[in-house]
Scaffold this motif. Structure first.
Motif, PDB file in Angstrom:
ATOM      1  N   LEU A 131      37.469  32.096  38.301  1.00  0.00           N
ATOM      2  CA  LEU A 131      37.074  31.481  39.563  1.00  0.00           C
ATOM      3  C   LEU A 131      36.070  32.355  40.313  1.00  0.00           C
ATOM      4  CD1 LEU A 131      37.439  29.279  41.742  1.00  0.00           C
ATOM      5  CD2 LEU A 131      39.360  30.642  42.620  1.00  0.00           C
ATOM      6  N   VAL A 132      36.347  33.649  40.421  1.00  0.00           N
ATOM      7  CA  VAL A 132      35.450  34.558  41.137  1.00  0.00           C
ATOM      8  C   VAL A 132      34.107  34.657  40.424  1.00  0.00           C
ATOM      9  CG1 VAL A 132      35.101  36.940  41.906  1.00  0.00           C
ATOM     10  CG2 VAL A 132      37.334  35.847  42.197  1.00  0.00           C
ATOM     11  N   THR A 133      34.137  34.759  39.103  1.00  0.00           N
ATOM     12  CA  THR A 133      32.892  34.812  38.337  1.00  0.00           C
ATOM     13  C   THR A 133      32.053  33.570  38.595  1.00  0.00           C
ATOM     14  OG1 THR A 133      33.870  36.223  36.637  1.00  0.00           O
ATOM     15  CG2 THR A 133      31.930  34.925  35.993  1.00  0.00           C
ATOM     16  N   LEU A 147      35.503  43.113  45.707  1.00  0.00           N
ATOM     17  CA  LEU A 147      35.897  41.740  46.005  1.00  0.00           C
ATOM     18  C   LEU A 147      36.919  41.245  44.988  1.00  0.00           C
ATOM     19  CD1 LEU A 147      35.579  39.004  47.498  1.00  0.00           C
ATOM     20  CD2 LEU A 147      33.707  38.521  45.904  1.00  0.00           C
ATOM     21  N   ARG A 148      36.639  41.491  43.718  1.00  0.00           N
ATOM     22  CA  ARG A 148      37.568  41.069  42.667  1.00  0.00           C
ATOM     23  C   ARG A 148      38.929  41.739  42.844  1.00  0.00           C
ATOM     24  NH1 ARG A 148      34.851  38.457  38.457  1.00  0.00           N
ATOM     25  NH2 ARG A 148      32.585  38.635  38.587  1.00  0.00           N
ATOM     26  N   GLU A 149      38.918  43.025  43.174  1.00  0.00           N
ATOM     27  CA  GLU A 149      40.179  43.750  43.379  1.00  0.00           C
ATOM     28  C   GLU A 149      40.938  43.203  44.584  1.00  0.00           C
ATOM     29  OE1 GLU A 149      39.011  47.837  43.738  1.00  0.00           O
ATOM     30  OE2 GLU A 149      38.640  48.052  41.572  1.00  0.00           O
ATOM     31  N   GLU A 150      40.224  42.954  45.682  1.00  0.00           N
ATOM     32  CA  GLU A 150      40.859  42.424  46.888  1.00  0.00           C
ATOM     33  C   GLU A 150      41.472  41.055  46.640  1.00  0.00           C
ATOM     34  OE1 GLU A 150      37.688  42.488  49.744  1.00  0.00           O
ATOM     35  OE2 GLU A 150      37.612  44.680  49.765  1.00  0.00           O
ATOM     36  N   LEU A 151      40.736  40.196  45.953  1.00  0.00           N
ATOM     37  CA  LEU A 151      41.258  38.856  45.682  1.00  0.00           C
ATOM     38  C   LEU A 151      42.429  38.904  44.708  1.00  0.00           C
ATOM     39  CD1 LEU A 151      37.942  36.805  45.580  1.00  0.00           C
ATOM     40  CD2 LEU A 151      39.668  36.882  47.406  1.00  0.00           C
ATOM     41  N   ALA A 152      42.375  39.817  43.745  1.00  0.00           N
ATOM     42  CA  ALA A 152      43.503  39.971  42.819  1.00  0.00           C
ATOM     43  C   ALA A 152      44.743  40.409  43.591  1.00  0.00           C
ATOM     44  CB  ALA A 152      43.165  40.973  41.718  1.00  0.00           C
ATOM     45  N   GLY A 153      44.566  41.290  44.557  1.00  0.00           N
ATOM     46  CA  GLY A 153      45.692  41.732  45.361  1.00  0.00           C
ATOM     47  C   GLY A 153      46.228  40.651  46.280  1.00  0.00           C
ATOM     48  N   ALA A 154      45.377  39.743  46.709  1.00  0.00           N
ATOM     49  CA  ALA A 154      45.784  38.665  47.614  1.00  0.00           C
ATOM     50  C   ALA A 154      46.365  37.465  46.875  1.00  0.00           C
ATOM     51  CB  ALA A 154      44.588  38.215  48.448  1.00  0.00           C
ATOM     52  N   GLY A 171      49.679  33.571  43.214  1.00  0.00           N
ATOM     53  CA  GLY A 171      49.975  32.587  42.181  1.00  0.00           C
ATOM     54  C   GLY A 171      50.213  31.213  42.782  1.00  0.00           C
ATOM     55  N   PRO A 172      50.277  30.241  41.939  1.00  0.00           N
ATOM     56  CA  PRO A 172      50.416  30.304  40.484  1.00  0.00           C
ATOM     57  C   PRO A 172      49.123  30.555  39.710  1.00  0.00           C
ATOM     58  CG  PRO A 172      50.495  28.012  41.178  1.00  0.00           C
ATOM     59  CD  PRO A 172      50.404  28.844  42.428  1.00  0.00           C
ATOM     60  N   LEU A 173      48.005  30.771  40.412  1.00  0.00           N
ATOM     61  CA  LEU A 173      46.760  31.081  39.713  1.00  0.00           C
ATOM     62  C   LEU A 173      46.925  32.401  38.963  1.00  0.00           C
ATOM     63  CD1 LEU A 173      43.746  30.344  39.268  1.00  0.00           C
ATOM     64  CD2 LEU A 173      43.237  31.682  41.325  1.00  0.00           C
ATOM     65  N   SER A 174      46.665  32.368  37.665  1.00  0.00           N
ATOM     66  CA  SER A 174      46.798  33.573  36.840  1.00  0.00           C
ATOM     67  C   SER A 174      45.676  34.556  37.140  1.00  0.00           C
ATOM     68  CB  SER A 174      46.758  33.207  35.353  1.00  0.00           C
ATOM     69  OG  SER A 174      45.452  32.767  34.995  1.00  0.00           O
ATOM     70  N   ARG A 175      45.856  35.784  36.720  1.00  0.00           N
ATOM     71  CA  ARG A 175      44.807  36.799  36.894  1.00  0.00           C
ATOM     72  C   ARG A 175      43.534  36.374  36.158  1.00  0.00           C
ATOM     73  NH1 ARG A 175      44.538  41.779  39.067  1.00  0.00           N
ATOM     74  NH2 ARG A 175      42.904  43.146  38.295  1.00  0.00           N
ATOM     75  N   ASP A 176      43.689  35.853  34.937  1.00  0.00           N
ATOM     76  CA  ASP A 176      42.527  35.377  34.190  1.00  0.00           C
ATOM     77  C   ASP A 176      41.867  34.199  34.900  1.00  0.00           C
ATOM     78  OD1 ASP A 176      42.864  37.307  32.240  1.00  0.00           O
ATOM     79  OD2 ASP A 176      43.817  35.945  30.792  1.00  0.00           O
TER      80      ASP A 176
END
Length: 90
Positions: A75-77, A55-62, A65-70
């Protein structure tokens, strides 16, 4: 459009967006409740760390921005923690 009018327009759009976020979180809680019940019926573990990682990987790929990776990670946590707290408050 005047400055104050634009401020009010932006505030209204932000409020609409916030309402959609609350609606989406509530729908997530309903779906997870259904999923957990199905998993219980089939003797499956409720929490799947591999699924959470995907899930984290999928959302990172989607995330465009402008939401940073951190920021996304935070947010996911929080979303996963909130889901567990809301549905299993023990």
């Amino acid at each position: 459009m005047t400055g104050p009018d634009r401020v009010e327009e932006l505030r209204a759009r932000i409020g609409e967006n916030d309402s959609r976020i609350v609606e989406a979180v509530n729908e997530r809680l309903r779906l997870v409740t259904e999923l957990w019940e199905l998993k219980r019926e089939h003797g499956l573990e409720r929490v799947d760390p591999d699924r959470e990682r995907r899930l984290r990987e999928e959302l990172a790929g989607a995330n465009t921005g402008p939401l940073s990776r951190d920021g996304l990670e935070e947010l996911v946590t929080e979303l996963l923690g909130l889901t567990k707290r809301e549905l299993d408050p023990d």
